[in-house]
Scaffold this motif. Structure first.
Motif, mmCIF file in Angstrom:
data_model
loop_
_atom_site.group_PDB
_atom_site.id
_atom_site.type_symbol
_atom_site.label_atom_id
_atom_site.label_comp_id
_atom_site.label_asym_id
_atom_site.label_seq_id
_atom_site.Cartn_x
_atom_site.Cartn_y
_atom_site.Cartn_z
ATOM 1 N N GLY A 146 7.642 -10.452 11.205
ATOM 2 C CA GLY A 146 6.281 -9.955 11.172
ATOM 3 C C GLY A 146 6.123 -8.455 11.149
ATOM 4 O O GLY A 146 5.003 -7.955 11.305
ATOM 5 N N SER A 147 7.192 -7.722 10.954
ATOM 6 C CA SER A 147 7.082 -6.266 10.962
ATOM 7 C C SER A 147 6.997 -5.675 9.565
ATOM 8 O O SER A 147 6.434 -4.592 9.377
ATOM 9 C CB SER A 147 8.283 -5.656 11.706
ATOM 10 O OG SER A 147 9.498 -6.116 11.143
ATOM 11 N N TYR A 148 7.546 -6.353 8.564
ATOM 12 C CA TYR A 148 7.536 -5.850 7.193
ATOM 13 C C TYR A 148 6.778 -6.846 6.304
ATOM 14 O O TYR A 148 6.803 -8.062 6.532
ATOM 15 C CB TYR A 148 8.953 -5.645 6.652
ATOM 16 C CG TYR A 148 9.697 -4.516 7.319
ATOM 17 C CD1 TYR A 148 9.634 -3.214 6.809
ATOM 18 C CD2 TYR A 148 10.460 -4.744 8.467
ATOM 19 C CE1 TYR A 148 10.314 -2.177 7.420
ATOM 20 C CE2 TYR A 148 11.133 -3.705 9.087
ATOM 21 C CZ TYR A 148 11.049 -2.426 8.566
ATOM 22 O OH TYR A 148 11.715 -1.380 9.194
ATOM 23 N N ILE A 149 6.162 -6.295 5.287
ATOM 24 C CA ILE A 149 5.403 -7.112 4.351
ATOM 25 C C ILE A 149 5.790 -6.744 2.934
ATOM 26 O O ILE A 149 5.998 -5.571 2.606
ATOM 27 C CB ILE A 149 3.874 -6.937 4.559
ATOM 28 C CG1 ILE A 149 3.096 -7.845 3.607
ATOM 29 C CG2 ILE A 149 3.452 -5.477 4.420
ATOM 30 C CD1 ILE A 149 1.592 -7.867 3.857
ATOM 31 N N SER A 150 5.943 -7.766 2.096
ATOM 32 C CA SER A 150 6.266 -7.555 0.684
ATOM 33 C C SER A 150 5.009 -7.798 -0.151
ATOM 34 O O SER A 150 4.192 -8.674 0.167
ATOM 35 C CB SER A 150 7.397 -8.489 0.241
ATOM 36 O OG SER A 150 7.049 -9.843 0.490
ATOM 37 N N ILE A 151 4.884 -7.043 -1.218
ATOM 38 C CA ILE A 151 3.707 -7.101 -2.080
ATOM 39 C C ILE A 151 4.182 -7.253 -3.522
ATOM 40 O O ILE A 151 4.983 -6.445 -4.013
ATOM 41 C CB ILE A 151 2.844 -5.835 -1.944
ATOM 42 C CG1 ILE A 151 2.408 -5.640 -0.491
ATOM 43 C CG2 ILE A 151 1.627 -5.903 -2.862
ATOM 44 C CD1 ILE A 151 1.735 -4.301 -0.240
ATOM 45 N N GLY A 152 3.701 -8.301 -4.197
ATOM 46 C CA GLY A 152 3.982 -8.477 -5.608
ATOM 47 C C GLY A 152 2.841 -7.909 -6.440
ATOM 48 O O GLY A 152 1.662 -8.147 -6.141
ATOM 49 N N THR A 153 3.178 -7.161 -7.467
ATOM 50 C CA THR A 153 2.158 -6.438 -8.222
ATOM 51 C C THR A 153 1.982 -7.031 -9.618
ATOM 52 O O THR A 153 2.802 -7.829 -10.095
ATOM 53 C CB THR A 153 2.539 -4.955 -8.353
ATOM 54 O OG1 THR A 153 3.621 -4.819 -9.281
ATOM 55 C CG2 THR A 153 2.928 -4.392 -7.004
ATOM 56 N N ASN A 154 0.917 -6.591 -10.251
ATOM 57 C CA ASN A 154 0.595 -7.076 -11.588
ATOM 58 C C ASN A 154 1.562 -6.536 -12.638
ATOM 59 O O ASN A 154 1.739 -7.140 -13.702
ATOM 60 C CB ASN A 154 -0.839 -6.676 -11.936
ATOM 61 C CG ASN A 154 -1.368 -7.400 -13.151
ATOM 62 O OD1 ASN A 154 -1.226 -8.618 -13.251
ATOM 63 N ND2 ASN A 154 -1.983 -6.668 -14.072
#
Length: 493
Positions: free
Chosen positions: A239-247
């Motif tokens: 719960g400390s890091y978050i991944s983001i997928g982009t367009n």
């Protein structure tokens, strides 16, 4: 009798026996004197005569050479063929009748008497109107084979068996609603996730916002700029890091506490619509039909590429033991990969629409559930050990998301066309625990709270709704409002 008369009768008789001594008559028990007087002397009887008299009938002393079966051992009452009682003789007949009724009751049960005709009406040889009409036997309560004696009586079983538990009540309305402007109505995106540290991440347009469930504080994590957009978000298990997928096909990793970007991982040619973390590996699925495996401990952008889908990858989930990865695509396929193979170990093609909804059971190893789109509408359960389909349930609507409760063996599914409902199921019976409605458009997004009791759902109506659907792990009782959040409507940005 002379020899001429014996020849006329056609019977060879001894000289000492007359023809009248062999007259066959049916003697009733009511005339014992006549029966005895007409019997020949034992010294003058033939062997055949003696054999006929040696086995008299159980009911009379008839000397007939016909065999008459004993009707007392027949089950004539089953066919409605009970002999009607003969008229009671005057004087002393009541005792025998009472004994007969008692004997019949002990042998055949108390219901035996209800099939017999009233005494004194009709002849025993008269035809019965119920002839050949089969009747089902019903054991009497006093019969040694009655259900009450064997413990199968409904009253006894009701006392012994445990009364069924009342169904668990689930609140029908959300306890909190958040406005989420610009939340996209796109089936292939995954824009909501809830961390183990009780922080909700939501992708709105080009930005990612963090909402703390503890104090309702909203933080803007990032803005990708006008040329890009958020397609997926996924927290690490810690719960400390978050991944983001982009367009644009990138995968960005951010520190959620410091709101700082840690790494950017290129590799996909077009939008990255789904992400999944194992303990160490980050998997990303894209419209380019590939799945990339990223390891943040190495400098490479990705460590392997999995190619098996023929269309966009829209569903991705690691098993709880990190041994298997399940992927669903717009090609209607559900694929299962292991840690080392570059080819899927299972290719499941029973779905007839896109497979976005995927969840692994936290209670049973190798148990996988998947849901199909509008043309399929089914939730299917799989044993990934042998690839067998265990069950299939038609939900009646497009299956957008699935999540398995860690507190109880139940699932929640969110749906799109045509009912836009949220359903809670009990596994493995798949009995409906609750059906929740409130969203006006497809319920495309779903996340589970860290305590496992609350779910948040998002839809194209640009709202996030919080529902209490599961009991706590320690006290499986009726879910109640925690009171941490107000019932009013607030904005996430």
């Amino acid at each position: 009798m002379d020899s001429t008369q014996r020849r006329k009768s056609g019977i060879n008789l001894p000289a000492t026996m007359s023809e009248t001594s062999l007259r066959l008559e049916a003697f009733s028990s009511a005339s014992p004197a006549r029966s005895v007087s007409n019997l020949p002397s034992p010294m003058t009887m033939s062997p055949r005569t003696i054999s006929n008299l040696s086995s008299p009938s159980s009911k009379s002393t008839s000397c007939s050479d016909r065999f008459i079966p004993c009707r007392s051992s027949s089950r004539l009452h089953t066919f409605g063929l009970i002999e009607k009682a003969s008229p009671v003789k005057e004087g002393g007949g009541g005792g025998n009748e009472a004994y007969s009724r008692l004997l019949k009751s002990e042998l055949f049960g108390t219901d035996f008497g209800c099939f017999s005709s009233p005494a004194g009406k009709g002849s025993p040889l008269s035809p019965n109107k119920n002839m050949l009409r089969f009747k089902t036997e019903v054991s009497g309560p006093n019969s040694p084979y009655s259900p009450s004696v064997l413990g199968q009586d409904s009253g006894l079983s009701a006392e012994v068996s445990t009364p069924p538990k009342p169904p668990r009540k689930v609140p029908k309305t959300p306890h909190k609603v958040l406005d989420a402007p610009a939340l996209q109505d796109d089936f292939y995106l995954n824009l909501v996730d809830w961390s183990s540290q009780n922080v909700l991440a939501v992708g709105l347009g080009t930005c990612v916002y963090l909402w703390s469930a503890s104090n309702s504080k909203v933080t803007k994590l990032c803005d990708l700029g006008p040329n890009d957009g958020v397609c997926s978000v996924q927290w690490t298990r810690e719960g400390s890091y978050i991944s983001i997928g982009t367009n644009l096909g990138q995968v960005q990793v951010w520190d959620g506490t410091q709101c700082k970007r840690v790494r950017t991982l290129p590799g996909h040619q077009t939008r990255t619509g789904v992400l999944a973390w194992s303990s160490r590996i980050l998997s990303s699925g894209s419209r380019d039909r590939n799945i990339l495996q990223h390891d943040l401990r190495v400098p490479n952008d990705f460590i392997s590429k999995l190619s098996g889908h023929k269309s966009e990858v829209c569903g991705l989930k690691w098993s709880h033991d990190d041994r298997e990865l399940a992927s669903g695509g717009n090609d209607n396929q559900l694929l299962v990969w292991n840690q080392h193979s570059q080819q899927p170990i299972l290719r499941l093609t029973e779905h007839t629409a896109a497979v976005k909804a995927i969840t692994w059971s936290p209670h049973q190893s190798g148990l996988l559930a998947s849901g199909g789109g509008t043309a399929d509408r089914c939730i299917r359960f799989w044993n990934t050990t042998n690839g067998n389909q265990l069950n299939s349930v038609d939900t009646g609507s497009q299956v957008c998301n699935l999540a398995w409760s860690k507190n109880v063996n139940e699932l929640v599914s969110t749906h799109g066309y045509s009912q836009n409902q949220i359903m809670v199921w009990k596994y493995p019976s798949m009995a409906k625990v609750a059906t929740l409605t409130g969203h006006s458009l497809r319920v495309l997004y779903l996340a589970l709270s860290p305590d496992g009791q609350t779910i948040v759902t998002g839809a194209g109506d640009e709202t996030l709704r919080f529902w209490n659907v599961f009991p706590s792990m320690k006290t499986p009782a009726q879910v109640k409002d925690t009171g941490l959040w107000s019932l009013g409507r607030t904005h996430i940005r």
